[in-house]
Design a protein around this motif. Sequence first.
Motif, mmCIF file in Angstrom:
data_model
loop_
_atom_site.group_PDB
_atom_site.id
_atom_site.type_symbol
_atom_site.label_atom_id
_atom_site.label_comp_id
_atom_site.label_asym_id
_atom_site.label_seq_id
_atom_site.Cartn_x
_atom_site.Cartn_y
_atom_site.Cartn_z
ATOM 1 N N UNK A 12 -13.139 17.333 -1.804
ATOM 2 C CA UNK A 12 -14.140 17.399 -2.874
ATOM 3 C C UNK A 12 -15.495 17.821 -2.313
ATOM 4 N N UNK A 13 -15.873 17.237 -1.179
ATOM 5 C CA UNK A 13 -17.150 17.607 -0.560
ATOM 6 C C UNK A 13 -17.163 19.072 -0.141
ATOM 7 N N UNK A 63 -19.629 22.015 -1.615
ATOM 8 C CA UNK A 63 -20.478 22.819 -0.735
ATOM 9 C C UNK A 63 -20.207 24.310 -0.901
ATOM 10 N N UNK A 64 -18.943 24.683 -0.983
ATOM 11 C CA UNK A 64 -18.609 26.101 -1.169
ATOM 12 C C UNK A 64 -19.061 26.609 -2.530
ATOM 13 N N UNK A 96 -26.472 19.086 -3.173
ATOM 14 C CA UNK A 96 -27.022 17.742 -3.037
ATOM 15 C C UNK A 96 -25.990 16.671 -3.382
ATOM 16 N N UNK A 97 -25.142 16.932 -4.368
ATOM 17 C CA UNK A 97 -24.072 15.991 -4.694
ATOM 18 C C UNK A 97 -23.086 15.852 -3.557
ATOM 19 N N UNK A 98 -22.777 16.952 -2.884
ATOM 20 C CA UNK A 98 -21.882 16.902 -1.723
ATOM 21 C C UNK A 98 -22.506 16.084 -0.594
ATOM 22 N N UNK A 99 -23.808 16.213 -0.412
ATOM 23 C CA UNK A 99 -24.487 15.431 0.627
ATOM 24 C C UNK A 99 -24.471 13.951 0.285
ATOM 25 N N UNK A 100 -24.675 13.622 -0.983
ATOM 26 C CA UNK A 100 -24.631 12.219 -1.413
ATOM 27 C C UNK A 100 -23.235 11.646 -1.188
ATOM 28 N N UNK A 101 -22.204 12.412 -1.455
ATOM 29 C CA UNK A 101 -20.842 11.929 -1.251
ATOM 30 C C UNK A 101 -20.513 11.793 0.230
ATOM 31 N N UNK A 102 -21.236 12.499 1.106
ATOM 32 C CA UNK A 102 -20.968 12.430 2.531
ATOM 33 C C UNK A 102 -21.572 11.193 3.186
ATOM 34 N N UNK A 103 -22.515 10.555 2.518
ATOM 35 C CA UNK A 103 -23.162 9.361 3.083
ATOM 36 C C UNK A 103 -22.205 8.184 2.991
ATOM 37 N N UNK A 104 -21.888 7.558 4.129
ATOM 38 C CA UNK A 104 -20.985 6.397 4.070
ATOM 39 C C UNK A 104 -21.665 5.206 3.433
ATOM 40 N N UNK A 105 -20.886 4.412 2.773
ATOM 41 C CA UNK A 105 -21.436 3.224 2.105
ATOM 42 C C UNK A 105 -21.522 2.070 3.060
ATOM 43 N N UNK A 112 -9.589 9.343 1.760
ATOM 44 C CA UNK A 112 -10.575 9.963 2.645
ATOM 45 C C UNK A 112 -10.378 11.479 2.671
ATOM 46 N N UNK A 113 -9.138 11.915 2.744
ATOM 47 C CA UNK A 113 -8.859 13.351 2.740
ATOM 48 C C UNK A 113 -9.260 13.986 1.418
#
Length: 64
Positions: free
Chosen positions: A11-12, A16-17, A55-64, A5-6
């Motif tokens: 990575x997210x 974003x940066x 957008x990739x960071x946002x996709x990775x932030x969505x919980x499954x 998780x960390x």
Amino acid sequence: MTTLVELMEVVRAGLLLFGAGLMLLAALGLSRLPGLLTRMHVLSKAGTLGASSIMLAVVLAIPE
């Protein structure tokens, strides 16, 4: 489990940066470069890569 998780948080944050930095470079290139074609080149390359990484960071932030 917490280390995974960390790692995902790091990575997210990095994506974003990276995306925000590229968008900033595209904006600076728009104001600093002399010709129309060079401005379009900077906006298309840096803007597309910056928006894609955000957008990739946002996709990775969505919980499954």
